[in-house]
Design an enzyme around this catalytic site. Structure first.
Site, PDB file in Angstrom:
ATOM      1  N   GLY A  10       0.922  -1.092  -0.079  1.00  0.00           N
ATOM      2  CA  GLY A  10      -0.188   0.015  -0.025  1.00  0.00           C
ATOM      3  C   GLY A  10       0.807   1.308   0.083  1.00  0.00           C
ATOM      4  N   LEU A  12       1.533   3.664   2.442  1.00  0.00           N
ATOM      5  CA  LEU A  12       2.296   3.745   3.576  1.00  0.00           C
ATOM      6  C   LEU A  12       3.145   2.465   3.423  1.00  0.00           C
ATOM      7  CD1 LEU A  12       3.191   4.739   6.091  1.00  0.00           C
ATOM      8  CD2 LEU A  12       1.286   3.542   7.326  1.00  0.00           C
ATOM      9  N   ASP A  34      -3.579 -12.927   3.924  1.00  0.00           N
ATOM     10  CA  ASP A  34      -4.761 -12.415   3.961  1.00  0.00           C
ATOM     11  C   ASP A  34      -5.137 -12.170   5.742  1.00  0.00           C
ATOM     12  OD1 ASP A  34      -7.557 -11.542   4.364  1.00  0.00           O
ATOM     13  OD2 ASP A  34      -7.845 -12.123   2.196  1.00  0.00           O
ATOM     14  N   TYR A  59      -8.867  -2.216   4.422  1.00  0.00           N
ATOM     15  CA  TYR A  59      -9.660  -2.031   3.299  1.00  0.00           C
ATOM     16  C   TYR A  59     -10.074  -0.503   3.312  1.00  0.00           C
ATOM     17  CZ  TYR A  59     -14.220  -1.953   0.504  1.00  0.00           C
ATOM     18  OH  TYR A  59     -14.855  -1.547  -0.601  1.00  0.00           O
ATOM     19  N   TYR A 123     -16.516   2.893   7.342  1.00  0.00           N
ATOM     20  CA  TYR A 123     -14.929   2.875   7.602  1.00  0.00           C
ATOM     21  C   TYR A 123     -14.499   3.149   8.941  1.00  0.00           C
ATOM     22  CZ  TYR A 123      -9.907   4.279   6.800  1.00  0.00           C
ATOM     23  OH  TYR A 123      -8.638   4.161   7.022  1.00  0.00           O
ATOM     24  N   LYS A 127     -12.763   1.115  12.038  1.00  0.00           N
ATOM     25  CA  LYS A 127     -11.145   1.589  12.673  1.00  0.00           C
ATOM     26  C   LYS A 127     -11.700   1.607  14.304  1.00  0.00           C
ATOM     27  CE  LYS A 127      -8.191   1.460   9.409  1.00  0.00           C
ATOM     28  NZ  LYS A 127      -6.847   0.691   9.607  1.00  0.00           N
ATOM     29  N   TRP A 148      -5.404  11.843   5.912  1.00  0.00           N
ATOM     30  CA  TRP A 148      -5.305  12.591   4.527  1.00  0.00           C
ATOM     31  C   TRP A 148      -4.115  12.078   3.888  1.00  0.00           C
ATOM     32  CZ3 TRP A 148      -7.578  18.186   4.034  1.00  0.00           C
ATOM     33  CH2 TRP A 148      -8.757  18.280   4.668  1.00  0.00           C
TER      34      TRP A 148
HETATM   35  N1  LIG Z   1      -5.059   6.809   3.079  1.00  0.00           N
HETATM   36  C1  LIG Z   1      -5.558   7.668   3.878  1.00  0.00           C
HETATM   37  O1  LIG Z   1      -5.956   8.628   3.651  1.00  0.00           O
HETATM   38  C2  LIG Z   1      -5.446   6.890   5.279  1.00  0.00           C
HETATM   39  C3  LIG Z   1      -5.733   7.939   6.359  1.00  0.00           C
HETATM   40  C4  LIG Z   1      -6.023   7.611   7.677  1.00  0.00           C
HETATM   41  C5  LIG Z   1      -5.684   6.136   8.072  1.00  0.00           C
HETATM   42  N2  LIG Z   1      -5.055   5.412   7.064  1.00  0.00           N
HETATM   43  C6  LIG Z   1      -4.655   3.903   7.582  1.00  0.00           C
HETATM   44  O2  LIG Z   1      -3.290   3.967   7.119  1.00  0.00           O
HETATM   45  C7  LIG Z   1      -3.184   2.307   6.688  1.00  0.00           C
HETATM   46  C8  LIG Z   1      -2.320   2.718   5.556  1.00  0.00           C
HETATM   47  O3  LIG Z   1      -3.408   3.064   4.316  1.00  0.00           O
HETATM   48  P1  LIG Z   1      -2.899   3.093   2.782  1.00  0.00           P
HETATM   49  O4  LIG Z   1      -3.323   4.295   2.380  1.00  0.00           O
HETATM   50  O5  LIG Z   1      -1.368   2.846   2.677  1.00  0.00           O
HETATM   51  O6  LIG Z   1      -3.620   1.810   2.447  1.00  0.00           O
HETATM   52  P2  LIG Z   1      -3.764   1.308   0.949  1.00  0.00           P
HETATM   53  O7  LIG Z   1      -2.751   2.066   0.103  1.00  0.00           O
HETATM   54  O8  LIG Z   1      -5.106   1.164   0.429  1.00  0.00           O
HETATM   55  O9  LIG Z   1      -3.141  -0.276   0.969  1.00  0.00           O
HETATM   56  C9  LIG Z   1      -3.996  -1.194   1.656  1.00  0.00           C
HETATM   57  C10 LIG Z   1      -2.974  -2.425   2.061  1.00  0.00           C
HETATM   58  O10 LIG Z   1      -3.534  -3.205   2.906  1.00  0.00           O
HETATM   59  C11 LIG Z   1      -3.500  -4.426   2.032  1.00  0.00           C
HETATM   60  N3  LIG Z   1      -4.772  -5.410   2.301  1.00  0.00           N
HETATM   61  C12 LIG Z   1      -5.929  -5.037   2.091  1.00  0.00           C
HETATM   62  N4  LIG Z   1      -6.805  -5.795   2.403  1.00  0.00           N
HETATM   63  C13 LIG Z   1      -5.984  -7.107   2.912  1.00  0.00           C
HETATM   64  C14 LIG Z   1      -6.345  -8.162   3.632  1.00  0.00           C
HETATM   65  N5  LIG Z   1      -7.388  -8.533   3.734  1.00  0.00           N
HETATM   66  N6  LIG Z   1      -5.292  -8.852   4.158  1.00  0.00           N
HETATM   67  C15 LIG Z   1      -4.025  -8.593   4.017  1.00  0.00           C
HETATM   68  N7  LIG Z   1      -3.652  -7.348   3.457  1.00  0.00           N
HETATM   69  C16 LIG Z   1      -4.701  -6.655   2.813  1.00  0.00           C
HETATM   70  C17 LIG Z   1      -3.130  -4.296   0.646  1.00  0.00           C
HETATM   71  O11 LIG Z   1      -2.495  -5.424   0.090  1.00  0.00           O
HETATM   72  P3  LIG Z   1      -2.744  -5.823  -1.411  1.00  0.00           P
HETATM   73  O12 LIG Z   1      -1.834  -4.782  -2.163  1.00  0.00           O
HETATM   74  O13 LIG Z   1      -2.287  -7.083  -1.545  1.00  0.00           O
HETATM   75  O14 LIG Z   1      -4.428  -5.620  -1.869  1.00  0.00           O
HETATM   76  C18 LIG Z   1      -2.348  -2.983   0.822  1.00  0.00           C
HETATM   77  O15 LIG Z   1      -0.784  -3.371   0.952  1.00  0.00           O
HETATM   78  C19 LIG Z   1      -4.486   1.661   6.770  1.00  0.00           C
HETATM   79  O16 LIG Z   1      -4.727   1.191   8.122  1.00  0.00           O
HETATM   80  C20 LIG Z   1      -5.575   2.936   6.630  1.00  0.00           C
HETATM   81  O17 LIG Z   1      -6.581   2.532   6.993  1.00  0.00           O
HETATM   82  C21 LIG Z   1      -5.177   5.839   5.889  1.00  0.00           C
END
Ligand SMILES: NC(=O)c1ccc[n+]([C@@H]2O[C@H](COP(=O)([O-])OP(=O)(O)OC[C@H]3O[C@@H](n4cnc5c(N)ncnc54)[C@H](OP(=O)(O)O)[C@@H]3O)[C@@H](O)[C@H]2O)c1
Length: 278
Positions: A10, A12, A34, A59, A123, A127, A148
């Site tokens: 992902g 991060l 998973d 997700y 969502y 969380k 964000w």
């Molecule tokens: N993006 C934001 O603005 C934001 C804001 C606040 C908090 N966060 C939190 O920060 C964290 C990182 O966010 P991100 O934006 O880097 O997420 P992201 O880009 O959407 O990446 C999600 C990651 O989770 C993995 N994943 C999804 N479903 C899974 C499952 N069932 N089992 C194992 N792995 C799974 C994906 O793997 P695959 O590639 O194999 O699918 C990917 O590596 C998350 O916890 C998110 O909730 C994000």
């Protein structure tokens, strides 16, 4: 230290893999494990025997969570619980990524870590429930709430704005949602430090400063040297399936208590823009 990153593919996760040096890092995607599969999670954790697990897997499609509620809870809450149980059994520390969306956005001053959760979206609920369950199973875990998130290597707001601005003369962007942009590189560095300091409890980790999505978009377009006009609109004019908090600025007092400070979001954005074209 031995560190296992779940969600390494992902936004991060990729930044963590790039930024983290000097420790033994294993990065896993959903294909490797998973997190909904408790046995598989236990197997990979027992094999890796990490000192720390960073749980960035989730997700993250906020609007998608409204229509796929079962998926949201099975990954974001139940999956997180599977990881916490495996961490507890293996004696590993856990850092879990959570979100500003656990709050309702009704405050007008920055949210502190002890403020009441009152999520408005599926969502956010998934969380918030994960946080509560994790604290039961693994009271010494670290919950890093961020917001964000943007960075190279994945879908994010600046990337969308830059793609749209390249083809449109005018962009309408909501001006009544205020939060803290967070660069994946800065978040990754802060997480590394938190793990090295054996942090525990809830910590808010965002870049310094705040803005509306409109203010963020205007700075992105300006920073990229584009002539596109950015116009402020209301959330009502740009209705989305999931409600978003009107104000979700996170206080960084908890992060500062660990001796960690974060750069201003405008500085982070400039570095992102440079990284994106390099
Ligand atoms: N993006 C934001 O603005 C934001 C804001 C606040 C908090 N966060 C939190 O920060 C964290 C990182 O966010 P991100 O934006 O880097 O997420 P992201 O880009 O959407 O990446 C999600 C990651 O989770 C993995 N994943 C999804 N479903 C899974 C499952 N069932 N089992 C194992 N792995 C799974 C994906 O793997 P695959 O590639 O194999 O699918 C990917 O590596 C998350 O916890 C998110 O909730 C994000």
């Amino acid at each position: 230290m031995k560190v296992t990153i779940l969600g390494a593919t992902g936004l991060l996760g990729k930044a963590l893999l790039r930024e983290w040096s000097g420790d033994e890092i294993v990065g896993l995607s959903s294909r490797d494990a998973d997190i909904r599969d408790a046995d598989k999670v236990r197997e990979v954790i027992n094999e890796a025997r990490p000192d720390w697990i960073v749980l960035a897997a989730a997700y993250t499609d906020v609007d998608g969570c409204e229509t796929h509620q079962d998926l949201a809870f099975s990954v974001n809450r139940d999956g997180a619980l599977n990881v916490a149980k495996a961490a507890s059994e293996a004696g590993a520390r856990l850092l879990f990524l959570s979100s500003d969306y656990v709050f309702d956005g009704k405050k007008t001053s920055p949210y502190e870590t002890a403020d009441a959760r009152n999520p408005q979206s599926v969502y956010g609920y998934s969380k918030a429930e994960a946080e509560l369950r994790l604290l039961e199973v693994l009271p010494q875990c670290c919950i890093a709430r961020t917001s964000w998130l943007f960075g190279v290597g994945g879908k994010c707001f600046p990337d969308t704005i830059l793609k749209l601005a390249a083809t449109r003369p005018v962009l309408d962007v909501v001006n009544d949602q205020v939060g803290c942009p967070t660069y994946s590189v800065d978040l990754a560095r802060a997480i590394t430090q938190l793990c090295r300091k054996y942090a525990r409890g809830i910590v808010h980790v965002t870049n310094t400063g705040h803005c509306s999505w409109f203010g963020f978009a205007r700075e992105i377009v300006r920073g990229a040297g584009l002539a596109t006009e950015v116009r402020p609109v209301t959330s009502q004019q740009m209705a989305r399936p999931a409600p978003r908090p009107a104000y979700s600025v996170l206080s960084r007092a908890s992060l500062n208590q660990w001796g960690i400070t974060m750069p201003q979001w405008q500085d982070a954005l400039q570095r992102y823009l440079r990284e994106r074209i390099s």
